[in-house]
Design a protein around this motif. Structure first.
Motif, PDB file in Angstrom:
ATOM      1  N   ASP A 131     -20.508   3.440   1.423  1.00 48.68           N
ATOM      2  CA  ASP A 131     -21.100   4.625   0.805  1.00 48.68           C
ATOM      3  C   ASP A 131     -20.809   5.910   1.562  1.00 48.68           C
ATOM      4  N   SER A 132     -20.351   5.811   2.812  1.00 45.66           N
ATOM      5  CA  SER A 132     -20.146   7.010   3.624  1.00 45.66           C
ATOM      6  C   SER A 132     -18.707   7.489   3.529  1.00 45.66           C
ATOM      7  N   LEU A 133     -18.540   8.721   3.054  1.00 51.43           N
ATOM      8  CA  LEU A 133     -17.191   9.276   2.942  1.00 51.43           C
ATOM      9  C   LEU A 133     -16.532   9.381   4.312  1.00 51.43           C
ATOM     10  N   GLU A 134     -17.294   9.802   5.299  1.00 48.33           N
ATOM     11  CA  GLU A 134     -16.714   9.972   6.631  1.00 48.33           C
ATOM     12  C   GLU A 134     -16.535   8.638   7.341  1.00 48.33           C
ATOM     13  N   ALA A 135     -17.620   7.869   7.443  1.00 43.51           N
ATOM     14  CA  ALA A 135     -17.574   6.646   8.235  1.00 43.51           C
ATOM     15  C   ALA A 135     -16.740   5.553   7.592  1.00 43.51           C
ATOM     16  N   ASP A 136     -16.933   5.312   6.298  1.00 48.98           N
ATOM     17  CA  ASP A 136     -16.275   4.188   5.626  1.00 48.98           C
ATOM     18  C   ASP A 136     -14.925   4.556   5.021  1.00 48.98           C
ATOM     19  N   ILE A 137     -14.889   5.642   4.249  1.00 44.96           N
ATOM     20  CA  ILE A 137     -13.662   5.964   3.514  1.00 44.96           C
ATOM     21  C   ILE A 137     -12.634   6.619   4.427  1.00 44.96           C
ATOM     22  N   GLN A 138     -12.982   7.730   5.040  1.00 42.51           N
ATOM     23  CA  GLN A 138     -12.036   8.384   5.937  1.00 42.51           C
ATOM     24  C   GLN A 138     -11.743   7.520   7.153  1.00 42.51           C
ATOM     25  N   MET A 146       0.843  -1.185   0.000  1.00 42.97           N
ATOM     26  CA  MET A 146       0.000   0.000   0.000  1.00 42.97           C
ATOM     27  C   MET A 146       0.879   1.235   0.000  1.00 42.97           C
ATOM     28  N   THR A 147       0.685   2.113  -0.948  1.00 39.06           N
ATOM     29  CA  THR A 147       1.534   3.294  -1.098  1.00 39.06           C
ATOM     30  C   THR A 147       0.789   4.549  -0.703  1.00 39.06           C
ATOM     31  N   ILE A 148       1.283   5.241   0.316  1.00 36.49           N
ATOM     32  CA  ILE A 148       0.693   6.513   0.706  1.00 36.49           C
ATOM     33  C   ILE A 148       1.311   7.601  -0.158  1.00 36.49           C
ATOM     34  N   LEU A 149       0.477   8.374  -0.828  1.00 37.72           N
ATOM     35  CA  LEU A 149       0.979   9.404  -1.714  1.00 37.72           C
ATOM     36  C   LEU A 149       1.261  10.705  -0.979  1.00 37.72           C
ATOM     37  N   ARG A 150       0.281  11.182  -0.195  1.00 40.42           N
ATOM     38  CA  ARG A 150       0.479  12.402   0.572  1.00 40.42           C
ATOM     39  C   ARG A 150      -0.663  12.543   1.563  1.00 40.42           C
ATOM     40  N   LYS A 151      -0.573  13.553   2.401  1.00 39.58           N
ATOM     41  CA  LYS A 151      -1.616  13.789   3.373  1.00 39.58           C
ATOM     42  C   LYS A 151      -2.343  15.083   3.062  1.00 39.58           C
ATOM     43  N   LEU A 152      -3.637  15.083   3.339  1.00 39.17           N
ATOM     44  CA  LEU A 152      -4.424  16.305   3.238  1.00 39.17           C
ATOM     45  C   LEU A 152      -4.438  16.999   4.591  1.00 39.17           C
ATOM     46  N   PRO A 153      -4.710  18.306   4.627  1.00 43.79           N
ATOM     47  CA  PRO A 153      -4.888  18.987   5.908  1.00 43.79           C
ATOM     48  C   PRO A 153      -6.050  18.370   6.661  1.00 43.79           C
ATOM     49  N   ARG A 154      -6.058  18.578   7.966  1.00 44.27           N
ATOM     50  CA  ARG A 154      -7.146  18.055   8.779  1.00 44.27           C
ATOM     51  C   ARG A 154      -8.462  18.709   8.386  1.00 44.27           C
ATOM     52  N   ALA A 155      -9.519  17.883   8.338  1.00 42.74           N
ATOM     53  CA  ALA A 155     -10.858  18.393   8.049  1.00 42.74           C
ATOM     54  C   ALA A 155     -11.816  17.741   9.026  1.00 42.74           C
ATOM     55  N   ALA A 156     -12.555  18.552   9.745  1.00 40.77           N
ATOM     56  CA  ALA A 156     -13.532  18.064  10.721  1.00 40.77           C
ATOM     57  C   ALA A 156     -12.882  17.113  11.713  1.00 40.77           C
ATOM     58  N   GLY A 157     -11.633  17.401  12.073  1.00 37.35           N
ATOM     59  CA  GLY A 157     -10.951  16.601  13.073  1.00 37.35           C
ATOM     60  C   GLY A 157     -10.387  15.303  12.562  1.00 37.35           C
ATOM     61  N   ILE A 158     -10.473  15.059  11.251  1.00 32.00           N
ATOM     62  CA  ILE A 158      -9.981  13.802  10.683  1.00 32.00           C
ATOM     63  C   ILE A 158      -8.869  14.090   9.699  1.00 32.00           C
ATOM     64  N   GLU A 159      -7.747  13.435   9.891  1.00 31.01           N
ATOM     65  CA  GLU A 159      -6.649  13.583   8.948  1.00 31.01           C
ATOM     66  C   GLU A 159      -6.840  12.583   7.825  1.00 31.01           C
ATOM     67  N   CYS A 160      -6.977  13.075   6.607  1.00 38.03           N
ATOM     68  CA  CYS A 160      -7.250  12.214   5.455  1.00 38.03           C
ATOM     69  C   CYS A 160      -5.953  11.858   4.747  1.00 38.03           C
ATOM     70  N   ILE A 161      -5.724  10.592   4.568  1.00 39.59           N
ATOM     71  CA  ILE A 161      -4.525  10.126   3.908  1.00 39.59           C
ATOM     72  C   ILE A 161      -4.901   9.612   2.527  1.00 39.59           C
TER      73      ILE A 161
END
Length: 253
Positions: free
Chosen positions: A209-216, A1-16
């Motif tokens: 289907d949930s961006l917050e619950a499932d994906i993030q 699994m290759t991590i490309l970069r990190k996004l800034p924190r949004a709604a308290g969740i750091e998105c990778i």
């Protein structure tokens, strides 16, 4: 699994952000249940249509079921989001969703019949509308991978759904947030599910289907994720793989 970069924190969740899923590296696939396999909206609508007539809500001044169902769905989504974040209890969710609907429609919530909620909880999980290609896709994947469920739904309803829809045969494990004590996107439920499945994060992928619950939620623990997007909603940049139909998984895996 290759991590490309990190996004800034949004709604308290750091998105990778991850590279697209590499099927050859995977052994286990985790699915969400409601809104991903079990068509919650369609099943709820059928149930509410039936009960609207049974309880003669037209006599209360609600002219037709469409506005009632639309108002209920909006309140139900809002309250489920609060429940997922631990802001209300299961009991509070069930008490508020129809009371708030009546109130918004200008009807005294005290007029809402308590047996309606009981009938809804009994009837809705027995509905068997699934998203197209559910059985074909799950059958195909089960031949190649070990499948699991992670659901934020209530245990009693989830158990009825998988039995009535003949889904149980596809899944080796079924993790329900109500029993674990934490909900997606909390990292603990993903770690629990992976341990319970006797696998590890790197070999796993989450589909929901949930961006917050499932994906993030999956990304926060380093798990690859595929966004189920049947309504063709705008896809955020941190989602590297999305599908509109479940049968697309038979071409990805």
């Amino acid at each position: 699994m290759t991590i490309l970069r990190k996004l800034p924190r949004a709604a308290g969740i750091e998105c990778i952000i991850f590279a697209p899923v590499q099927p050859r590296n995977k052994t286990d696939i985790f699915f969400d249940l409601d809104h991903t396999i079990w068509d919650f909206e369609k099943n709820a609508e059928e149930t509410l249509m039936e009960l609207f007539d049974t309880y003669r809500f037209c006599n209360l001044g609600i002219h037709g079921p469409d506005r009632f169902i639309e108002t209920y769905n909006r309140n139900n989504h809002r309250l489920w989001a609060m429940y997922h974040h631990g802001k209300i209890s299961k009991k509070e969710l069930r008490e508020a969703r129809f009371a708030d609907t009546f109130r918004e429609l200008g009807i005294d919530p005290k007029l809402f019949p308590s047996s309606f909620e009981t009938d809804y909880l009994r009837l809705c999980p027995q509905k068997t509308n699934l998203f197209p290609h559910s059985h074909e896709t799950l059958g195909y994947l089960k031949e190649k991978y070990t499948l699991h469920l992670i659901s934020n739904g209530f245990n009693d309803a989830a158990q009825v759904k998988v039995v009535k829809c003949d889904l149980k045969k596809y899944f080796n494990t079924m993790v329900i947030s109500e029993l674990v004590g934490v909900h997606k996107p909390h990292p603990e439920i993903f770690h629990y599910a992976v341990k319970h499945a006797n696998t590890d994060i790197a070999k796993s992928v989450m589909i929901g289907d949930s961006l917050e619950a499932d994906i993030q939620g999956a990304q926060r623990v380093g798990m690859d994720a595929i966004y189920f997007n049947p309504c063709d909603a705008t896809v955020p940049e941190y989602v590297t793989q999305s599908i509109r139909s479940l049968d697309e998984l038979t071409r990805l895996f």
